[in-house]
Scaffold this active site. Structure first.
Site, short mmCIF file in Angstrom:
data_model
loop_
_atom_site.label_atom_id
_atom_site.label_comp_id
_atom_site.label_asym_id
_atom_site.label_seq_id
_atom_site.Cartn_x
_atom_site.Cartn_y
_atom_site.Cartn_z
N ARG A 51 10.48 -4.30 -15.87
CA ARG A 51 11.15 -4.58 -14.61
C ARG A 51 10.27 -5.27 -13.59
O ARG A 51 10.66 -6.24 -12.98
CB ARG A 51 11.57 -3.26 -13.94
CG ARG A 51 13.01 -2.98 -13.93
CD ARG A 51 13.15 -1.48 -13.95
NE ARG A 51 12.31 -0.94 -14.99
CZ ARG A 51 12.69 -0.84 -16.24
NH1 ARG A 51 13.88 -1.18 -16.59
NH2 ARG A 51 11.87 -0.38 -17.16
N THR A 52 9.09 -4.70 -13.38
CA THR A 52 8.31 -5.20 -12.25
C THR A 52 7.91 -6.65 -12.51
O THR A 52 8.10 -7.52 -11.66
CB THR A 52 7.08 -4.30 -12.02
OG1 THR A 52 7.55 -2.98 -11.87
CG2 THR A 52 6.33 -4.71 -10.78
N LYS A 80 -12.48 -10.25 -22.94
CA LYS A 80 -13.84 -10.77 -23.18
C LYS A 80 -14.82 -10.17 -22.18
O LYS A 80 -15.99 -10.55 -22.15
CB LYS A 80 -13.86 -12.29 -23.02
CG LYS A 80 -12.95 -13.03 -23.95
CD LYS A 80 -13.13 -14.53 -23.69
CE LYS A 80 -12.08 -15.34 -24.40
NZ LYS A 80 -12.07 -16.72 -23.89
N ARG A 101 -0.82 -5.93 -11.79
CA ARG A 101 -0.72 -4.52 -12.22
C ARG A 101 -1.95 -4.19 -13.04
O ARG A 101 -2.37 -4.98 -13.89
CB ARG A 101 0.53 -4.30 -13.05
CG ARG A 101 0.53 -2.94 -13.73
CD ARG A 101 1.85 -2.61 -14.35
NE ARG A 101 2.83 -2.31 -13.33
CZ ARG A 101 4.02 -1.77 -13.59
NH1 ARG A 101 4.36 -1.49 -14.83
NH2 ARG A 101 4.88 -1.51 -12.63
N HIS A 129 2.51 2.11 -5.93
CA HIS A 129 3.39 1.09 -6.48
C HIS A 129 4.27 0.60 -5.32
O HIS A 129 5.45 0.91 -5.25
CB HIS A 129 4.24 1.69 -7.60
CG HIS A 129 4.97 0.70 -8.44
ND1 HIS A 129 5.14 -0.61 -8.07
CD2 HIS A 129 5.57 0.83 -9.65
CE1 HIS A 129 5.84 -1.24 -9.02
NE2 HIS A 129 6.10 -0.38 -9.99
#
Ligand code: NCD
Length: 304
Positions: A51-52, A80, A101, A129
């Site tokens: 969703r986000t 890396k 995120r 959030h």
């Protein structure tokens, strides 16, 4: 340049303006269809999301902009050993705004401190959030007609659920809100939050059984048990089905109680509840696109 790390980064007045804009976008989408022409949004997702990430991308596309990014740390140079500070400096050369995120608390904040473009925290570990909170507040304001003057039950994983932590912080600024925290003892809301509620004289109660308190609620915010933040699988398995909201429990609730959920749902809401008009979690996801459109416009300082 402004970032969004925490829902409190915007004042209540700024949030009102953001929600007014989101409602205007919902009512007149064509007016905004080219507002971000030539602009690019980077989505840097070091942790899974449906969703986000997609709602950010949909938001930018709806505004006529374009999107680029990665949806998994393994496909970025993090694999890396690149730091988020270096990554954001590079992204700043490619895009105009970034939604990030990260599984580590504070990582988007570190990125923001090095960034040449606005950074939006799209979820940092078990911490915050903020854009889910904007979504939740817009949903409540649009469907209840007000922010404040209600009893809200938050149910499920109140310990690890970052959406819960952000939502409580944001709601504390509105008048006459009573909180009912419904969780097993192991997944209680963190002490730093209840300490703050006591200091501010906010009315709250902690209970275990949903059946005992559902009749008092104007809003019920259900959450998933956050499997990825558990230290061992056995505890997760023991707690995962602690709450299952079904039609039998909904029958105890008020006729105008709304059920919200940030989604994804696992077992905590039975699918039979989806047809109940009080279940608004799918509508909530739609509000998430409008509020992210409003946020992108606001942070890019674009007026239509
Ligand atoms: C939430 C999250 O990522 O914290 N999901 C979302 O963004 N809508 C809730 C969750 O994962 O349980």
């Amino acid at each position: 340049m402004r970032h969004l790390m925490n829902p409190l980064d915007f004042t209540v007045e700024e949030l009102d303006r953001l929600f007014d804009l989101a409602e205007d976008i919902a009512a007149n989408p064509s007016k905004y269809a080219h507002a971000c022409a030539g602009k690019k949004l980077a989505t840097c997702f070091y942790e899974p999301s449906t969703r986000t990430r997609l709602s950010f991308e949909a938001a930018m596309l709806n505004l006529g902009g374009s999107v680029l990014g990665f949806s998994d740390a393994a496909s970025s140079s993090a694999s890396k050993g690149e730091s988020v500070s270096d990554t954001i400096r590079i992204i700043s050369c490619y895009a105009d705004i970034c939604a990030m995120r990260h599984p580590k608390e504070g990582a988007p904040m570190v990125a923001a401190s090095r960034s040449g473009i606005p950074v939006i925290n799209a979820g940092d570990g078990g911490h915050q959030h903020p854009t889910q909170t904007l979504t939740d507040l817009l949903t409540i304001r649009s469907l209840k007609g007000r922010l404040g003057g209600f009893t809200i039950g938050l149910c499920g994983d109140l310990k690890f659920g970052r959406t819960v932590h952000s939502l409580i912080a944001a709601l504390l600024r509105y008048p006459d809100i009573r909180f009912v925290f419904i969780s097993p003892p192991e997944l209680k809301v963190p002490d730093y939050i209840t300490d703050q509620l006591r200091e501010q004289g906010v009315d709250y109660e902690e209970v275990i059984r949903l059946e005992d308190s559902i009749a008092d609620l104007d809003l019920l915010y259900m959450t998933r048990v956050q499997r990825e933040r558990f230290f061992n699988e056995e505890d997760y398995v023991r707690l995962k089905d602690f709450y299952i909201l079904n039609n039998e429990k909904m029958a105890l609730a008020r006729k105008d109680m709304l059920v919200l959920h940030p989604l994804p749902r696992v077992n905590e809401i039975s699918v039979e509840v989806d047809d109940d008009p009080r279940a608004v979690y799918f509508k909530q996801a739609q509000y998430g696109v409008y509020v992210r459109m409003a946020l992108i416009l606001t942070l890019l300082e674009i007026t239509v």
